[in-house]
Design an enzyme around this catalytic site. Structure first.
Site, PDB file in Angstrom:
ATOM      1  N   ALA A 282      -0.018  -1.762   9.746  1.00 41.97           N
ATOM      2  CA  ALA A 282      -1.210  -2.725   9.241  1.00 41.97           C
ATOM      3  C   ALA A 282      -1.872  -2.026   7.980  1.00 41.97           C
ATOM      4  CB  ALA A 282      -2.298  -2.511  10.580  1.00 41.97           C
ATOM      5  N   ASN A 283      -2.501  -3.018   7.220  1.00 36.73           N
ATOM      6  CA  ASN A 283      -3.104  -2.952   5.955  1.00 36.73           C
ATOM      7  C   ASN A 283      -2.303  -2.234   4.993  1.00 36.73           C
ATOM      8  OD1 ASN A 283      -5.558  -3.518   6.978  1.00 36.73           O
ATOM      9  ND2 ASN A 283      -5.966  -1.559   7.862  1.00 36.73           N
TER      10      ASN A 283
ATOM     11  N   ASP B 175      -3.649 -15.643  10.166  1.00 38.15           N
ATOM     12  CA  ASP B 175      -4.786 -15.538   9.355  1.00 38.15           C
ATOM     13  C   ASP B 175      -5.203 -13.871   9.258  1.00 38.15           C
ATOM     14  OD1 ASP B 175      -4.891 -18.190   9.708  1.00 38.15           O
ATOM     15  OD2 ASP B 175      -6.148 -17.931  11.622  1.00 38.15           O
TER      16      ASP B 175
ATOM     17  N   ARG C 281      -1.108 -15.046  24.092  1.00 36.61           N
ATOM     18  CA  ARG C 281      -2.042 -14.002  24.505  1.00 36.61           C
ATOM     19  C   ARG C 281      -3.716 -14.584  24.254  1.00 36.61           C
ATOM     20  NH1 ARG C 281      -1.040 -12.796  19.309  1.00 36.61           N
ATOM     21  NH2 ARG C 281      -2.475 -11.964  17.731  1.00 36.61           N
TER      22      ARG C 281
HETATM   23  C1  LIG Z   1      -9.626 -25.879  27.496  1.00 36.12           C
HETATM   24  C2  LIG Z   1      -9.262 -25.662  26.347  1.00 36.12           C
HETATM   25  C3  LIG Z   1     -10.022 -25.184  25.430  1.00 36.12           C
HETATM   26  C4  LIG Z   1      -9.579 -25.281  23.994  1.00 36.12           C
HETATM   27  C5  LIG Z   1     -10.549 -24.885  22.852  1.00 36.12           C
HETATM   28  C6  LIG Z   1     -10.001 -24.566  21.837  1.00 36.12           C
HETATM   29  C7  LIG Z   1     -10.815 -24.155  20.642  1.00 36.12           C
HETATM   30  C8  LIG Z   1     -10.014 -23.431  19.533  1.00 36.12           C
HETATM   31  C9  LIG Z   1     -10.824 -23.360  18.425  1.00 36.12           C
HETATM   32  C10 LIG Z   1     -10.104 -22.292  17.738  1.00 36.12           C
HETATM   33  C11 LIG Z   1     -10.515 -21.581  16.443  1.00 36.12           C
HETATM   34  C12 LIG Z   1      -9.658 -20.899  15.976  1.00 36.12           C
HETATM   35  C13 LIG Z   1     -10.326 -19.935  14.666  1.00 36.12           C
HETATM   36  C14 LIG Z   1      -9.393 -19.364  14.103  1.00 36.12           C
HETATM   37  C15 LIG Z   1      -9.468 -17.849  14.006  1.00 36.12           C
HETATM   38  C16 LIG Z   1      -8.293 -17.074  13.501  1.00 36.12           C
HETATM   39  O1  LIG Z   1      -8.567 -16.607  12.171  1.00 36.12           O
HETATM   40  C17 LIG Z   1      -8.164 -15.673  14.439  1.00 36.12           C
HETATM   41  C18 LIG Z   1      -6.980 -15.066  13.740  1.00 36.12           C
HETATM   42  O2  LIG Z   1      -5.733 -15.557  13.898  1.00 36.12           O
HETATM   43  P1  LIG Z   1      -4.198 -14.928  13.819  1.00 36.12           P
HETATM   44  O3  LIG Z   1      -3.869 -14.529  15.029  1.00 36.12           O
HETATM   45  O4  LIG Z   1      -3.489 -16.184  13.093  1.00 36.12           O
HETATM   46  O5  LIG Z   1      -4.271 -13.810  12.826  1.00 36.12           O
HETATM   47  N1  LIG Z   1      -7.534 -16.227  15.750  1.00 36.12           N
HETATM   48  C19 LIG Z   1      -8.441 -16.193  16.862  1.00 36.12           C
HETATM   49  O6  LIG Z   1      -9.342 -15.539  16.769  1.00 36.12           O
HETATM   50  C20 LIG Z   1      -7.874 -16.803  17.979  1.00 36.12           C
HETATM   51  C21 LIG Z   1      -8.819 -17.430  18.759  1.00 36.12           C
HETATM   52  C22 LIG Z   1      -8.341 -18.211  19.760  1.00 36.12           C
HETATM   53  C23 LIG Z   1      -9.165 -18.934  20.905  1.00 36.12           C
HETATM   54  C24 LIG Z   1      -8.276 -19.472  21.860  1.00 36.12           C
HETATM   55  C25 LIG Z   1      -9.544 -20.066  22.768  1.00 36.12           C
HETATM   56  C26 LIG Z   1      -8.706 -20.605  24.245  1.00 36.12           C
HETATM   57  C27 LIG Z   1      -9.790 -20.843  25.112  1.00 36.12           C
HETATM   58  C28 LIG Z   1      -9.085 -21.271  26.246  1.00 36.12           C
HETATM   59  C29 LIG Z   1     -10.065 -21.641  27.240  1.00 36.12           C
HETATM   60  C30 LIG Z   1      -9.516 -21.932  28.682  1.00 36.12           C
HETATM   61  C31 LIG Z   1     -10.672 -22.343  29.715  1.00 36.12           C
HETATM   62  C32 LIG Z   1     -10.016 -22.906  30.756  1.00 36.12           C
HETATM   63  C33 LIG Z   1     -10.575 -22.930  31.960  1.00 36.12           C
HETATM   64  C34 LIG Z   1      -9.895 -23.657  32.845  1.00 36.12           C
HETATM   65  N1  LIG Z   2       4.019  -3.745   9.754  1.00 33.17           N
HETATM   66  C1  LIG Z   2       3.093  -3.955  10.522  1.00 33.17           C
HETATM   67  N2  LIG Z   2       3.106  -3.375  11.707  1.00 33.17           N
HETATM   68  C2  LIG Z   2       1.749  -3.592  12.393  1.00 33.17           C
HETATM   69  N3  LIG Z   2       0.938  -4.384  12.174  1.00 33.17           N
HETATM   70  C3  LIG Z   2       0.910  -4.882  10.978  1.00 33.17           C
HETATM   71  C4  LIG Z   2       2.118  -4.825  10.203  1.00 33.17           C
HETATM   72  N4  LIG Z   2       1.764  -5.639   9.011  1.00 33.17           N
HETATM   73  C5  LIG Z   2       0.781  -6.334   9.182  1.00 33.17           C
HETATM   74  N5  LIG Z   2       0.094  -5.812  10.248  1.00 33.17           N
HETATM   75  C6  LIG Z   2      -1.106  -6.284  11.052  1.00 33.17           C
HETATM   76  O1  LIG Z   2      -0.914  -7.089  12.204  1.00 33.17           O
HETATM   77  C7  LIG Z   2      -1.993  -7.979  12.443  1.00 33.17           C
HETATM   78  C8  LIG Z   2      -1.847  -9.530  12.723  1.00 33.17           C
HETATM   79  O2  LIG Z   2      -1.227  -9.931  11.508  1.00 33.17           O
HETATM   80  P1  LIG Z   2      -0.840 -11.610  11.639  1.00 33.17           P
HETATM   81  O3  LIG Z   2       0.005 -11.850  10.602  1.00 33.17           O
HETATM   82  O4  LIG Z   2      -2.186 -12.371  11.451  1.00 33.17           O
HETATM   83  O5  LIG Z   2      -0.370 -12.031  12.868  1.00 33.17           O
HETATM   84  P2  LIG Z   2      -1.046 -12.741  14.304  1.00 33.17           P
HETATM   85  O6  LIG Z   2      -1.181 -14.352  13.884  1.00 33.17           O
HETATM   86  O7  LIG Z   2      -0.007 -12.686  15.364  1.00 33.17           O
HETATM   87  O8  LIG Z   2      -2.361 -12.000  14.677  1.00 33.17           O
HETATM   88  C9  LIG Z   2      -2.778  -7.924  11.191  1.00 33.17           C
HETATM   89  O9  LIG Z   2      -3.908  -7.237  11.645  1.00 33.17           O
HETATM   90  C10 LIG Z   2      -2.041  -7.065  10.100  1.00 33.17           C
HETATM   91  O10 LIG Z   2      -2.961  -6.141   9.450  1.00 33.17           O
END
Ligand SMILES: CCCCCCCCCCCCC/C=C/[C@@H](O)[C@H](COP(=O)(O)O)NC(=O)CCCCCCCCCCCCCCC
Ligand SMILES: Nc1ncnc2c1ncn2[C@@H]1O[C@H](COP(=O)(O)OP(=O)(O)O)[C@@H](O)[C@H]1O
Ligand SMILES: [Ca+2]
Length: 502
Positions: free
Chosen positions: A143-144, A168, A281
């Site tokens: 990471a980083n 992201d 997750r």
């Molecule tokens: C019941 C279904 C509810 C669906 C609600 C969905 C709302 C989703 C809005 C998502 C906004 C995501 C903003 C993005 C943030 C990302 O920068 C960030 C990092 O992304 P990376 O992993 O690719 O690096 N991603 C996140 O922080 C992930 C946020 C995910 C939130 C998922 C929430 C799921 C909620 C499920 C609730 C279930 C209740 C069910 C009750 C029966």
């Molecule tokens: N080689 C690596 N090993 C472990 N973690 C890493 C590596 N390269 C990047 N990361 C970290 O992995 C995390 C998740 O990366 P990302 O590409 O956004 O995947 P995801 O969408 O599954 O969270 C970030 O915090 C990033 O800094």
């Protein structure tokens, strides 16, 4: 547009705009027909009559914002004419200065479903080769790695852009590396919340290979590696807002998508321990966090953006060439002092105290496959503001209704416990001050097993603090101060985007 004296292999006319041509190559018609037997498939008449040919690879728009690489072969009578066409097309392609020629690529092999390397090698690298783009590829080892390499070592002068293969979190690493380096090179102090950021000149492209990939989805309109590669090749660009997050006049991080306290902070903190589950997750931790239903007390102060076009509840959607972003961007042009920095504007701060299930700041819509309209559907990519969404304590049933509305056409803000404000800056202070020792514990990654509930020690009600989810990274500080800045004055990175509506 290619037309006239050359005839495509189907014998019908075919127009291809030069800006969408990826490559052109001459064909040796005779040997090709011997080699792969394609001769027979062609209409006899056209191949006999036109012995010379060249193939043009171009962008084909498929369904739902998807782009594909397509080939069309043009036949002609004379070799010289054929060569002239090929040469002219090549000259025209060289004249397109917005196209990158040298790219620096970082692959996170552990993002999303851990397919980053495969996606890049199989789907993206062949397209870069086709388009004669040279690449230097780095597979990250920790990471980083990408952030630190960009900040200190990378020879940026050699490249026209950087590309990240990941989610992201990986995009955020690139932003941090490039922006920090640009500020350092220009003598800007990142720790001062009032200081303007110097824009960085390199563009960042994303090949989606993460878990949420909302930055890709909200800019390109789809999470598809081939589509993103093609946007990068044709040199599309999109400015983006960047929020800087401070704590006690110390710089913490930048955010480009979601800054979320409470619900999204807790989902992230829980999900980090379940990385092995891959993208699922978030659903698992989302469900669990939904059931725990914790609320957090504190004070939100914010500076509403009053000098701009657009509101968080209007029906406009930010698309390529967005009028609202252009208009609001002009407020920052060189000869304008941004209004919100004037003393009279500073009187406009509003203060809201309460118990919140979630405090979200969306600098862009945060549209993603889970919620195609996003957390704040009317948010703009580059208007210099962020949409501050406050969800007050309510019943589980009502919170579920609110969440579900992110996935349907119903308005998630039209509920009496939800409010949304378009802001320039905001601040959050939790009701109880975090002690330095607690912060240390959190910073070192040891989450407090059960935080002390100061009101009722021994009861099972909400803990005193959540953490901030900053583009998918955990911020241990609860008290933060956030400012949003944008192009063309202040911000930052350009990102590849569709040249039409998304
Ligand atoms: C019941 C279904 C509810 C669906 C609600 C969905 C709302 C989703 C809005 C998502 C906004 C995501 C903003 C993005 C943030 C990302 O920068 C960030 C990092 O992304 P990376 O992993 O690719 O690096 N991603 C996140 O922080 C992930 C946020 C995910 C939130 C998922 C929430 C799921 C909620 C499920 C609730 C279930 C209740 C069910 C009750 C029966
Ligand atoms: N080689 C690596 N090993 C472990 N973690 C890493 C590596 N390269 C990047 N990361 C970290 O992995 C995390 C998740 O990366 P990302 O590409 O956004 O995947 P995801 O969408 O599954 O969270 C970030 O915090 C990033 O800094
Ligand atoms: Ca914005």
């Amino acid at each position: 547009t290619l037309m006239a004296s050359v005839v495509p292999q189907t014998g019908t006319s075919h127009g291809v705009s030069v800006s969408e041509i990826l490559a052109v190559r001459e064909l040796d018609v005779d040997s090709e027909t011997k080699d792969d037997g394609r001769w027979q498939k062609m209409p006899q008449k056209s191949t006999e009559a036109y012995p010379y040919a060249f193939t043009v690879s171009y962008v084909e728009r498929a369904w739902q914002h998807r782009w594909r690489c397509s080939d069309v072969t043009f036949h002609c009578l004379e070799g010289a004419l054929c060569q002239q066409w090929v040469q002219t097309i090549r000259e025209q392609l060289t004249a397109l200065t917005s196209r990158p020629k040298h790219l620096l690529v970082y692959i996170n092999p552990y993002g999303g479903k851990q397919q980053g390397e495969r996606i890049y090698e199989q789907k993206v690298a062949p397209l870069f080769t086709l388009a004669s783009i040279s690449t230097h590829v780095i597979v990250t080892e920790h990471a980083n790695h990408a952030r630190d390499h960009l900040r200190t070592e990378a020879e940026l002068k050699k490249y026209d852009g950087v590309v990240c293969v990941g989610g992201d979190g990986m995009f955020s690493e690139m932003v941090h590396g490039l922006v920090s380096r640009t500020q350092r090179d220009n003598g800007v102090d990142q720790n001062s919340p009032e200081e303007k950021l110097v824009p960085c000149t390199l563009r960042i492209g994303i090949i989606p290979a993460g878990s949420t990939d909302c930055i890709c989805y909200a800019t390109v309109g789809i999470n598809d590696p081939v589509t993103s590669a093609l946007h990068i090749i044709v040199g599309d660009a999109q400015p983006m807002d960047v929020c800087s997050v401070h704590h006690n006049n110390t710089f913490l991080r930048y955010s480009v998508s979601l800054l979320g306290y409470g619900f999204y902070g807790d989902v992230l903190a829980d999900s980090e321990r379940k990385r092995w589950m891959g993208p699922a997750r978030y659903d698992f931790s989302g469900f669990k966090t939904f059931l725990t239903h914790h609320y957090y007390e504190g004070t939100v102060s914010f500076l509403p953006a009053t000098d701009i076009l657009g509101t968080p509840r209007d029906k406009t959607r930010c698309r390529a060439g967005c009028f609202i972003c252009q208009h609001n961007g002009q407020l920052y042009s060189e000869d304008h002092q941004p209004l919100f920095l004037l003393p009279e504007y500073k009187g406009g701060w509003r203060v809201i105290r309460g118990k919140f299930l979630a405090i979200n700041a969306a600098s862009m819509s945060c549209a993603c496959p889970r919620s195609p309209k996003g957390l704040s559907p009317a948010a703009h990519l580059a208007d210099g503001t962020t949409d501050l969404i406050l969800v007050r304590k309510c019943s589980r049933f009502n919170f579920l209704r609110h969440l579900l509305r992110h996935t349907s056409k119903y308005d998630q803000f039209d509920m009496n416990f939800v409010e949304v404000h378009r802001v320039r800056r905001f601040r959050f202070t939790p009701r109880y001050c975090q002690s330095d020792s607690e912060l240390d514990l959190r910073e070192n990654g040891k989450r407090l097993f059960s935080q002390i509930c100061r009101d009722h020690p021994a009861c099972s009600c909400s803990p005193a603090y959540s953490s901030w989810n900053c583009d998918g990274e955990i911020l241990p500080h609860a008290a933060i101060e956030v400012g949003c800045v944008t192009t063309p004055y202040n911000l930052l990175c350009k990102y590849t985007v569709h040249s039409e509506s998304i």
